[in-house]
Design an enzyme around this catalytic site. Structure first.
Site, PDB file in Angstrom:
ATOM      1  N   HIS A 140     -17.490   4.603   4.686  1.00 53.21           N
ATOM      2  CA  HIS A 140     -16.398   5.250   3.853  1.00 53.21           C
ATOM      3  C   HIS A 140     -16.148   4.418   2.733  1.00 53.21           C
ATOM      4  O   HIS A 140     -15.853   3.101   2.940  1.00 53.21           O
ATOM      5  CB  HIS A 140     -15.194   5.523   4.969  1.00 53.21           C
ATOM      6  CG  HIS A 140     -13.885   6.011   4.129  1.00 53.21           C
ATOM      7  ND1 HIS A 140     -13.769   7.206   3.847  1.00 53.21           N
ATOM      8  CD2 HIS A 140     -12.704   5.379   4.192  1.00 53.21           C
ATOM      9  CE1 HIS A 140     -12.530   7.414   3.192  1.00 53.21           C
ATOM     10  NE2 HIS A 140     -11.918   6.534   3.682  1.00 53.21           N
ATOM     11  N   GLY A 155     -11.281   0.554   1.847  1.00 57.99           N
ATOM     12  CA  GLY A 155      -9.625   0.541   2.145  1.00 57.99           C
ATOM     13  C   GLY A 155      -9.179   1.633   3.023  1.00 57.99           C
ATOM     14  O   GLY A 155      -9.958   2.555   3.164  1.00 57.99           O
ATOM     15  N   LYS A 161      -8.101   5.048  -3.348  1.00 59.91           N
ATOM     16  CA  LYS A 161      -9.582   4.750  -4.170  1.00 59.91           C
ATOM     17  C   LYS A 161      -9.858   5.934  -4.853  1.00 59.91           C
ATOM     18  O   LYS A 161     -10.684   5.681  -5.775  1.00 59.91           O
ATOM     19  CB  LYS A 161     -10.658   4.739  -2.717  1.00 59.91           C
ATOM     20  CG  LYS A 161     -10.187   3.584  -1.861  1.00 59.91           C
ATOM     21  CD  LYS A 161     -11.325   3.462  -0.853  1.00 59.91           C
ATOM     22  CE  LYS A 161     -11.271   4.908   0.236  1.00 59.91           C
ATOM     23  NZ  LYS A 161     -10.160   4.927   1.082  1.00 59.91           N
ATOM     24  N   SER A 162      -9.771   7.215  -4.418  1.00 60.07           N
ATOM     25  CA  SER A 162     -10.286   8.382  -5.295  1.00 60.07           C
ATOM     26  C   SER A 162      -9.651   8.420  -6.626  1.00 60.07           C
ATOM     27  O   SER A 162     -10.055   8.705  -7.759  1.00 60.07           O
ATOM     28  CB  SER A 162     -10.206   9.557  -4.509  1.00 60.07           C
ATOM     29  OG  SER A 162     -11.162   9.706  -3.299  1.00 60.07           O
ATOM     30  N   ARG A 245      -4.696 -16.411  -5.093  1.00 59.27           N
ATOM     31  CA  ARG A 245      -4.080 -16.352  -6.478  1.00 59.27           C
ATOM     32  C   ARG A 245      -5.126 -17.176  -7.345  1.00 59.27           C
ATOM     33  O   ARG A 245      -4.797 -17.230  -8.567  1.00 59.27           O
ATOM     34  CB  ARG A 245      -2.570 -17.100  -6.471  1.00 59.27           C
ATOM     35  CG  ARG A 245      -1.679 -16.342  -5.619  1.00 59.27           C
ATOM     36  CD  ARG A 245      -0.149 -16.701  -5.496  1.00 59.27           C
ATOM     37  NE  ARG A 245       0.295 -16.716  -6.718  1.00 59.27           N
ATOM     38  CZ  ARG A 245       1.528 -17.010  -7.151  1.00 59.27           C
ATOM     39  NH1 ARG A 245       2.403 -17.576  -6.183  1.00 59.27           N
ATOM     40  NH2 ARG A 245       2.170 -16.932  -8.174  1.00 59.27           N
TER      41      ARG A 245
END
Length: 319
Positions: A140, A155, A161-162, A245
Site C-alpha cells: 500500500h 502512511g 498520499k494521493s 531535526r
C-alpha cells in the site's frame, strides 16, 4: 508456486520470430532467467545439460553444427530437445537447419529467432526474464518520480498520499502508481515499483473519485515503472514525538534482501508536503553526489566548539 513466463509472452514482448512450433508457444514455460549456449553439448557431452533453460544458438554454435554430418547433427538436436526445454533461440537471423526443425518438431520444442547479435540478444532476454521471474510483493502506497528519484510515499489511509502525488504532478513530476504498488527486485541492489495493470495512470482523490493522470496532464506526467530509491513515510503530527531535526537518524525498509532508506515526515496544517518531498529528493541526490549537509553542520559545529575552547583557554592564560 514457481513463477514462469510463457514462450508466447517472450516472443511477443521481445519481437522474436517463430520458425516452428507456433502452436506450442502458450504451453511452453520458462522458469529460469539463465540462458544456455550449447557448445559442449554439440560435441555429444550431455552429463550436465541444463535442459530447463532456453538454448541459444549464435554464430559459433551454428557454424560448428554445420561442420557435422547430417546424421550426427540430427542425433545431437534430438538430445537437446527435451520435454522441459522451453525453446531453441537462434540469433543473427541465422536460418535453422532442417535437422534442428525436425528434432524440435518431434519433441514439441518451438524454434524462435532474432536479428540481434548473440551477446545483445542474450543480455536482452536475460534482463527481461530477470524482471518477469523476480519475486513480487504488492504494498500500500504511492510511487512518484521527483527530479528523477523514485520516491515511495507510505502512511495510513487518509493521510494525504494521493493528494500529495497530485500536487507533485501539477508541479511537473510524474506518477508511477497510486494506492497499490507492485514491487520486485531487479538485481542485488535495486528495487523497482510499478502499478498493477488495472490501476495504470489512475489516481484516486477522495471527493472527486478516479482521475486519469495521463489524460488530464499528458504523457509526460506518468511513468510505467521506477527504481524505488527513497521511502517517505507520512504520519500525523504528534507533539509527544521527537522528530529528526538534523538528519542524523538513519532508518530503512527492507524489500526482499535490499535495504531502501526511509524518512518520516509529520503532517499537519500549514506544512507543504509536496515541497518537502521535492527538497528530500534534491537532498538525496546531493548525498549521492557526495555532499552531505548534516555532515557539514557537524563539522561546522566541531570547529565552533574548538574555537570556543581555544578562546576560553587564551582568556584563562591572560588572567
Amino acid at each position: 508456486m514457481t513463477n514462469f513466463v510463457t514462450v508466447s509472452q517472450l516472443v511477443e514482448d521481445n519481437e522474436l520470430k517463430v520458425y516452428s512450433g507456433e502452436e506450442l508457444l502458450k504451453d511452453k514455460k520458462v522458469i529460469t532467467s539463465d540462458i544456455s549456449r550449447p557448445g559442449i553439448e554439440l560435441t555429444g557431452y550431455f552429463d550436465y545439460y541444463p535442459s530447463e533453460r532456453i538454448q541459444l544458438f549464435g554464430q559459433t554454435e551454428s557454424a560448428y553444427s554445420r561442420s557435422m554430418t547430417s546424421n550426427n547433427r540430427y542425433k545431437v538436436m534430438l538430445e537437446l530437445c527435451r520435454e522441459d526445454t522451453p525453446a531453441l533461440l537462434i540469433s543473427r537471423n541465422i536460418q535453422p537447419s532442417k535437422e534442428i526443425l525436425q528434432a524440435a518438431k518431434e519433441h514439441n520444442v518451438p524454434v524462435i529467432g532474432s536479428t540481434l547479435p548473440t551477446t545483445r540478444l542474450s543480455s536482452m532476454i536475460t534482463e527481461y526474464l530477470d524482471e518477469k521471474l523476480a519475486p513480487r510483493e504488492s504494498i500500500h502506497g504511492v510511487l512518484v518520480d521527483v527530479y528523477g528519484i523514485g520516491i515511495l510515499l507510505t502512511g495510513h489511509s487518509g493521510i494525504g498520499k494521493s493528494e500529495t502525488a497530485l500536487e507533485l504532478v501539477k508541479r511537473g513530476h510524474r506518477l508511477i502508481a497510486d494506492d497499490r504498488v507492485d514491487v520486485y527486485q531487479r538485481d542485488e541492489k535495486t528495487i523497482v515499483g510499478e502499478a498493477p495493470k488495472i490501476l495504470n495512470h489512475l489516481l484516486e482523490i477522495r471527493g472527486i473519485g478516479i482521475i486519469d493522470v495521463m489524460n488530464l496532464f499528458g504523457a509526460g506526467a506518468v511513468r510505467s515503472k521506477s527504481e524505488i530509491q527513497l521511502i517517505i513515510n507520512l504520519e500525523n503530527w504528534s507533539a509527544d514525538k521527537n522528530y529528526d531535526r538534523i538528519g542524523t537518524l538513519e532508518d530503512k525498509r527492507t524489500f526482499f534482501d535490499v535495504d531502501v532508506p526511509q524518512i518520516t515526515v509529520p503532517v499537519k496544517v500549514g506544512r507543504n508536503i509536496s515541497i518537502i518531498i521535492e527538497v528530500a529528493a534534491m537532498n538525496y541526490r546531493a548525498k549521492k553526489m557526495g555532499y552531505d549537509a548534516t555532515k557539514k553542520f557537524e563539522d561546522n559545529l566541531g570547529l565552533l566548539i574548538k574555537e570556543n575552547e581555544a578562546k576560553t583557554k587564551n582568556d584563562g592564560e591572560g588572567k
